[in-house]
Scaffold this motif. Sequence first.
Motif, PDB file in Angstrom:
ATOM      1  N   GLY A   1       0.858  -1.185   0.000  1.00 54.76           N
ATOM      2  CA  GLY A   1       0.000   0.000   0.000  1.00 54.76           C
ATOM      3  C   GLY A   1       0.887   1.224   0.000  1.00 54.76           C
ATOM      4  N   GLY A   2       0.342   2.355   0.438  1.00 54.36           N
ATOM      5  CA  GLY A   2       1.139   3.572   0.554  1.00 54.36           C
ATOM      6  C   GLY A   2       1.584   4.161  -0.766  1.00 54.36           C
ATOM      7  N   ASP A   3       0.793   3.980  -1.816  1.00 54.72           N
ATOM      8  CA  ASP A   3       1.151   4.549  -3.119  1.00 54.72           C
ATOM      9  C   ASP A   3       0.803   6.032  -3.164  1.00 54.72           C
ATOM     10  N   LEU A   4       1.716   6.847  -3.673  1.00 49.03           N
ATOM     11  CA  LEU A   4       1.460   8.263  -3.915  1.00 49.03           C
ATOM     12  C   LEU A   4       0.790   8.367  -5.277  1.00 49.03           C
ATOM     13  N   GLU A   5      -0.456   8.839  -5.286  1.00 44.78           N
ATOM     14  CA  GLU A   5      -1.233   8.919  -6.520  1.00 44.78           C
ATOM     15  C   GLU A   5      -1.635  10.358  -6.809  1.00 44.78           C
ATOM     16  N   PHE A   6      -1.705  10.653  -8.099  1.00 44.37           N
ATOM     17  CA  PHE A   6      -2.137  11.960  -8.568  1.00 44.37           C
ATOM     18  C   PHE A   6      -3.363  11.773  -9.438  1.00 44.37           C
TER      19      PHE A   6
ATOM     20  N   TYR B   1      -2.245   8.644 -11.677  1.00 50.00           N
ATOM     21  CA  TYR B   1      -0.838   8.375 -11.942  1.00 50.00           C
ATOM     22  C   TYR B   1      -0.233   7.967 -10.612  1.00 50.00           C
ATOM     23  N   THR B   2       0.492   6.862 -10.584  1.00 52.12           N
ATOM     24  CA  THR B   2       1.157   6.394  -9.373  1.00 52.12           C
ATOM     25  C   THR B   2       2.646   6.710  -9.470  1.00 52.12           C
TER      26      THR B   2
ATOM     27  N   SER C   1      -4.026  17.742  -7.189  1.00 49.56           N
ATOM     28  CA  SER C   1      -4.721  16.780  -6.339  1.00 49.56           C
ATOM     29  C   SER C   1      -3.871  15.512  -6.194  1.00 49.56           C
ATOM     30  N   HIS C   2      -3.654  15.071  -4.960  1.00 47.77           N
ATOM     31  CA  HIS C   2      -2.842  13.875  -4.717  1.00 47.77           C
ATOM     32  C   HIS C   2      -3.282  13.217  -3.415  1.00 47.77           C
ATOM     33  N   ARG C   3      -2.852  11.962  -3.254  1.00 43.82           N
ATOM     34  CA  ARG C   3      -3.167  11.211  -2.035  1.00 43.82           C
ATOM     35  C   ARG C   3      -2.152  10.093  -1.874  1.00 43.82           C
TER      36      ARG C   3
END
Length: 82
Positions: A25-30, A41-42, A58-60
């Motif tokens: 887990g812990g993927d930085l996504e846009f 986008y990962t 926007s990101h998470r």
Amino acid sequence: MGSNETSTRKLTAIVQLSDETKYEGGDLEFGITDDTGEKNYTAPRTRGSIIIFPSFLSHRVTPIISGKRYSLITWINGDCFV
């Protein structure tokens, strides 16, 4: 921050400190929106990689499933956007 407030943050920089094999887990996504709809986008998870992006983008980070994810985050500031 309210809708009529602005931020002086221009760029966000995130350095991946953890070995990508040590957590799930812990993927930085846009979120990227184009004519066909929203796509994610990962960012690369390679230890030592740095991702720099406009702070308003926007990101998470997706939830950590197992292990620990460490990162270093900083912002580059400037005058408020007009």
